[in-house]
Design an enzyme around this catalytic site. Structure first.
Site, mmCIF file in Angstrom:
data_model
loop_
_atom_site.group_PDB
_atom_site.id
_atom_site.type_symbol
_atom_site.label_atom_id
_atom_site.label_comp_id
_atom_site.label_asym_id
_atom_site.label_seq_id
_atom_site.Cartn_x
_atom_site.Cartn_y
_atom_site.Cartn_z
ATOM 1 C CE1 TYR A 117 -2.312 -2.693 -4.853
ATOM 2 C CE2 TYR A 117 -2.539 -3.470 -2.598
ATOM 3 C CZ TYR A 117 -2.266 -3.715 -3.932
ATOM 4 O OH TYR A 117 -1.942 -4.989 -4.328
ATOM 5 C CE LYS B 120 -5.703 -4.420 -6.778
ATOM 6 N NZ LYS B 120 -5.306 -5.143 -8.013
ATOM 7 C CB VAL C 150 5.461 -12.152 -3.784
ATOM 8 C CG1 VAL C 150 4.739 -13.352 -3.195
ATOM 9 C CG2 VAL C 150 4.641 -11.546 -4.921
#
Length: 256
Positions: free
Chosen positions: A152, A156, A183
């Site tokens: 991951y 990114k 979040v």
């Protein structure tokens, strides 16, 4: 008033971005992975102009999404929001690629290459990209043992490379990357500590704002402020190598 396409917008930050755009008076086209989720998306935001349906996990699916988006006409901005998280086990797509790479990296590349060029492109990255670097010799994770968090983080990092490569190659468009914060969405999990109310605002601002601070290109943001990305993302060599690899794996060339 702008017309904006938001990928991965059946829930989470993508849907929140769509809701904010509608609230601000903009026209919005959303995207869902399958017809069932598209129905849910239409119910969640009936003011949306349309919902494009297609699974970005395959090159064919990404091509289909691009075709459907182009049929709707040109967009002023595209927010590349679709993504999968850091807790995934190793899953191979129909193309034999890791699911994380296919959705988080190859799909936004294919959509960028095939959808009629907008005035602004916005790519979602993550603070986890720092220190991840780019294993361009092993994008498909065939030489390493699988590590979901690392896959991951690398995806990114690669998203920032795409944003910066597009900014350099397409000087007539504004192309930027951002981190929305960690979040409490489906991807982030319930214990994520950052402010959910702020997580969708920077991408909307970069897509439509006339403020001078938003009308830049090749920059990285958090909460509407420029922030230094991992310094390796500035490498033109890495940017060009990634674009070449994405073109090879997808069979889709990035237009000049």
């Amino acid at each position: 008033m702008a017309r904006v396409f938001v990928t991965g917008s059946s829930s989470g930050l993508g849907l929140m971005a769509g809701e904010l755009l509608v609230e601000q008076g903009h026209r919005v086209v959303l995207h869902a992975r399958n017809p069932a989720r598209a129905d849910e998306t239409r119910r969640a935001l009936p003011q949306a102009e349309a919902v494009v349906v297609g699974d970005l996990a395959s090159v064919a699916g990404a091509r289909g999404v691009a075709d459907e988006a182009n049929k709707l006409g040109r967009f002023d901005a595209i927010i590349h929001n679709a993504g999968v998280g850091y807790r995934e086990a190793r899953i191979n797509t129909a193309d034999g690629l890791p699911h994380v790479f296919a959705v988080n990296v190859l799909a936004p590349y294919v959509l960028t290459a095939l959808i009629e060029r907008p005035d602004r492109l916005v790519y979602l990255s993550s603070g986890m990209h720092r220190g991840a670097n780019a294993r361009l010799d092993d994008l498909t994770w065939t030489k390493r043992a699988w590590n979901g968090a690392q896959a991951y983080a690398e995806s990114k990092f690669l998203d920032v490379l795409i944003a910066f490569a597009v900014a350099r190659r397409w000087p007539d468009a504004l192309s930027n990357a951002l981190e929305p914060g960690w979040v409490a969405t489906r991807m982030g999990g319930p214990s994520a500590p950052d402010d959910l109310d702020q997580a969708h605002r920077t991408q909307v601002w970069l897509a439509v704002s006339d403020e001078p601070e938003a009308r830049v290109t090749g920059k990285y943001f958090r909460y509407k402020r420029q922030r230094a990305p991992d310094p390796h993302t500035d490498s033109i060599e890495l940017q060009d190598r990634l674009i070449a690899e994405c073109a090879r794996l997808s069979g889709v060339a990035l237009p000049d």
